[in-house]
Design an enzyme around this catalytic site. Sequence first.
Site, PDB file in Angstrom:
ATOM      1  N   ASP A  86       0.822  -1.199   0.000  1.00 22.47           N
ATOM      2  CA  ASP A  86       0.000   0.000   0.000  1.00 22.47           C
ATOM      3  C   ASP A  86       0.863   1.259   0.000  1.00 22.47           C
ATOM      4  O   ASP A  86       1.750   1.413   0.842  1.00 22.47           O
ATOM      5  CB  ASP A  86      -0.902  -0.021   1.242  1.00 22.47           C
ATOM      6  N   HIS A  87       0.598   2.152  -0.918  1.00 22.87           N
ATOM      7  CA  HIS A  87       1.279   3.457  -0.987  1.00 22.87           C
ATOM      8  C   HIS A  87       2.800   3.352  -1.050  1.00 22.87           C
ATOM      9  O   HIS A  87       3.515   3.992  -0.280  1.00 22.87           O
ATOM     10  CB  HIS A  87       0.876   4.346   0.191  1.00 22.87           C
ATOM     11  N   ASP A  93       2.491   5.398  -5.436  1.00 20.89           N
ATOM     12  CA  ASP A  93       1.811   6.668  -5.205  1.00 20.89           C
ATOM     13  C   ASP A  93       2.776   7.820  -5.484  1.00 20.89           C
ATOM     14  O   ASP A  93       3.548   8.224  -4.623  1.00 20.89           O
ATOM     15  CB  ASP A  93       1.285   6.750  -3.778  1.00 20.89           C
ATOM     16  N   GLU A 124      -2.173   6.378  -8.708  1.00 21.26           N
ATOM     17  CA  GLU A 124      -3.080   7.377  -8.146  1.00 21.26           C
ATOM     18  C   GLU A 124      -2.921   8.692  -8.892  1.00 21.26           C
ATOM     19  O   GLU A 124      -1.799   9.128  -9.186  1.00 21.26           O
ATOM     20  CB  GLU A 124      -2.805   7.588  -6.658  1.00 21.26           C
ATOM     21  N   HIS A 182      -7.343  10.562   4.361  1.00 17.25           N
ATOM     22  CA  HIS A 182      -6.721   9.632   5.300  1.00 17.25           C
ATOM     23  C   HIS A 182      -6.947  10.102   6.733  1.00 17.25           C
ATOM     24  O   HIS A 182      -6.904  11.287   7.025  1.00 17.25           O
ATOM     25  CB  HIS A 182      -5.213   9.544   5.040  1.00 17.25           C
ATOM     26  N   HIS A 235      -9.260   5.510  -1.467  1.00 12.81           N
ATOM     27  CA  HIS A 235      -8.446   5.530  -0.254  1.00 12.81           C
ATOM     28  C   HIS A 235      -9.096   6.480   0.743  1.00 12.81           C
ATOM     29  O   HIS A 235      -9.865   7.361   0.380  1.00 12.81           O
ATOM     30  CB  HIS A 235      -7.023   6.000  -0.570  1.00 12.81           C
ATOM     31  N   SER A 246     -12.375   5.533   5.673  1.00 10.31           N
ATOM     32  CA  SER A 246     -12.870   5.556   7.048  1.00 10.31           C
ATOM     33  C   SER A 246     -13.589   6.871   7.318  1.00 10.31           C
ATOM     34  O   SER A 246     -13.061   7.944   7.046  1.00 10.31           O
ATOM     35  CB  SER A 246     -11.708   5.380   8.035  1.00 10.31           C
ATOM     36  N   ASN A 303      -9.992   1.061   0.665  1.00 11.18           N
ATOM     37  CA  ASN A 303      -9.035   0.858   1.744  1.00 11.18           C
ATOM     38  C   ASN A 303      -9.642   1.251   3.084  1.00 11.18           C
ATOM     39  O   ASN A 303     -10.223   2.331   3.214  1.00 11.18           O
ATOM     40  CB  ASN A 303      -7.773   1.700   1.499  1.00 11.18           C
TER      41      ASN A 303
END
Length: 288
Positions: free
Chosen positions: A80-81, A102, A132, A180, A210, A213, A232
């Site tokens: 990831d990233h 990324d 991205e 994020h 991404h 949340s 994600n």
Amino acid sequence: MLMSGKDLLAVANENYFAIPAFNISDWAMGKGIFEISEKLRAPLMVAIHPDEVAHLGRDALPAIIQRAHRSSVPVAIHWDHGGSYEQVLEAIQYGFTSAMIDASMQPFEDNVAITRKVADTAHAVGLSVEGELGTIGKLDEQAEEGVAVSAITYTDPQQAVEYVERTGIDSLAVAIGTAHGLYPKHMKPELKLDLLREIKELLPIPLVLHGGSGNPDDEIGQSVKLGVNKINISSDIKVAYHDRMREVLADTTLREPLVIQPPAIAAMQEVAAQKIHLFDAAGKADLY
């Protein structure tokens, strides 16, 4: 069973659901995520950020990969990233089956150049590649460093078409209003679903969100129906895991992880299950 991210996402793209990409930071979290995914028959991406790789230690990665091999649901292990070409080479060395590069904060031509280089190398050894375009907001100091900025730069649809054509990536992370970290109470998250719809009409490849949340469930659910195939989730499951662990540790007589960790894992699994259902991924392992 372990598979490439490209093969995993192709089925999601054809059937309008999203693969949950759960970020794990220790073995207990990983074990819990495998188990809830298998219980719900949901395909899975185990996402591990370079900082999380450093925390886990590279010696733990073969165990995670072996767990994926014997899983009863399809699984990709996703870097990831990745922030550089060299980091993605690490992912190849460690046995990941999917990698993100990324370079979204670089000028467009630089982003294209490094992403193309990564895609050429990763594809040669069977890894799928996520790129991205646009930048995703950052809400707190514990959000992943080097991958987010204070303000969002939304993905330009026409530029996205050029980016995908020139880089050869397998999936595209888009910036449509996620961030994020965790949203403070005074902020209202909002996705630009019209922008997502426009991008999907122009691009047939899987799209990725991404910073999922904290966004309203109804918006996330709509984004899945509009063509998002990977989302994600990091902060939400980590908060559940560690909040419950703090409650358990209020009993200062406890010392054994096998007593302390199971309630925390169960709390994390409850959140993960809600995401799996929200992404319409439950039962979709049977499509593979």
